[in-house]
Design a protein around this motif. Structure first.
Motif, short mmCIF file in Angstrom:
data_model
loop_
_atom_site.label_atom_id
_atom_site.label_comp_id
_atom_site.label_asym_id
_atom_site.label_seq_id
_atom_site.Cartn_x
_atom_site.Cartn_y
_atom_site.Cartn_z
N SER A 133 43.74 42.47 34.16
CA SER A 133 43.06 42.29 35.44
C SER A 133 42.18 41.04 35.45
O SER A 133 42.01 40.41 36.50
CB SER A 133 42.23 43.53 35.75
N ILE A 134 41.64 40.67 34.31
CA ILE A 134 40.70 39.54 34.27
C ILE A 134 41.40 38.23 34.66
O ILE A 134 41.01 37.61 35.65
CB ILE A 134 40.00 39.46 32.90
N ALA B 160 43.25 34.18 38.81
CA ALA B 160 44.38 33.48 39.42
C ALA B 160 44.49 33.78 40.91
O ALA B 160 44.71 32.87 41.72
CB ALA B 160 45.68 33.87 38.71
N GLU B 161 44.32 35.04 41.27
CA GLU B 161 44.41 35.39 42.69
C GLU B 161 43.32 34.69 43.50
O GLU B 161 43.58 34.16 44.57
CB GLU B 161 44.33 36.90 42.89
N GLY B 162 42.12 34.67 42.95
CA GLY B 162 41.02 33.99 43.64
C GLY B 162 41.27 32.50 43.77
O GLY B 162 40.96 31.89 44.81
N ALA B 163 41.83 31.90 42.73
CA ALA B 163 42.12 30.46 42.77
C ALA B 163 43.12 30.13 43.86
O ALA B 163 43.09 29.02 44.42
CB ALA B 163 42.65 30.00 41.41
N GLY B 164 43.98 31.07 44.18
CA GLY B 164 44.98 30.84 45.21
C GLY B 164 44.52 31.14 46.62
O GLY B 164 45.27 30.94 47.58
N ARG B 165 43.31 31.61 46.75
CA ARG B 165 42.79 31.93 48.09
C ARG B 165 42.32 30.67 48.80
O ARG B 165 42.16 29.61 48.21
CB ARG B 165 41.64 32.94 47.99
N ASN B 166 42.07 30.82 50.10
CA ASN B 166 41.79 29.66 50.95
C ASN B 166 40.32 29.29 51.07
O ASN B 166 40.01 28.27 51.67
CB ASN B 166 42.36 29.91 52.35
N LEU C 73 36.45 36.38 41.45
CA LEU C 73 35.76 36.15 40.18
C LEU C 73 34.84 37.33 39.88
O LEU C 73 34.69 37.74 38.73
CB LEU C 73 34.96 34.84 40.22
N SER C 74 34.23 37.88 40.91
CA SER C 74 33.36 39.04 40.74
C SER C 74 34.17 40.25 40.27
O SER C 74 33.72 41.00 39.38
CB SER C 74 32.67 39.35 42.08
N ILE C 75 35.34 40.44 40.81
CA ILE C 75 36.21 41.54 40.36
C ILE C 75 36.61 41.32 38.91
O ILE C 75 36.59 42.26 38.10
CB ILE C 75 37.45 41.66 41.27
#
Length: 115
Positions: free
Chosen positions: A45-46, A51-57, A66-68
């Motif tokens: 999950s880390i 990665a998911e956050g980096a792909g956000r707008n 990053l908090s998650i």
């Protein structure tokens, strides 16, 4: 958007996940569906949330992911401490992985402040 492969925190989180997988292979077989499974999930999950956050707008969304990731890092730290307290794996083997986990927590905090 950020290129995830260029993020040092993501690289470190990937290293942590690999180290966790090597470490938990030493857990007793009866922990396969217990702690072992939970430790794998939160370690994966880390870097996944980074990665998911980096792909956000937006920066706001990136900070959220990053908090998650940080929460998952604390969850992993708790579980690593638990396996040493239960004497499932020698503390000396777990300590380097704990150290990486703590380093990622510090990197995460610093990175969020810079965003």
């Amino acid at each position: 958007m950020h290129k995830v492969e260029d993020l040092k925190i993501w690289e470190k989180a990937m290293k942590l996940t690999k180290e966790v997988y090597f470490l938990i292979s030493e857990l007793p077989p009866d922990e396969k569906y217990g702690l072992s499974s939970q430790i794998k999930r939160c370690s994966v999950s880390i870097p996944s949330n980074i990665a998911e956050g980096a792909g956000r707008n937006s920066t706001k969304e990136f900070k959220h992911f990053l908090s998650i990731a940080n929460g998952s890092c604390y969850e992993l730290l708790t579980q690593l401490i638990l396996i040493t307290e239960l004497n499932l794996i020698n503390k000396e083997k777990v300590k380097p992985v704990i150290d990486i986990c703590i380093e990622i927590q510090k990197m995460n905090y610093s990175f969020q402040q810079k965003l």
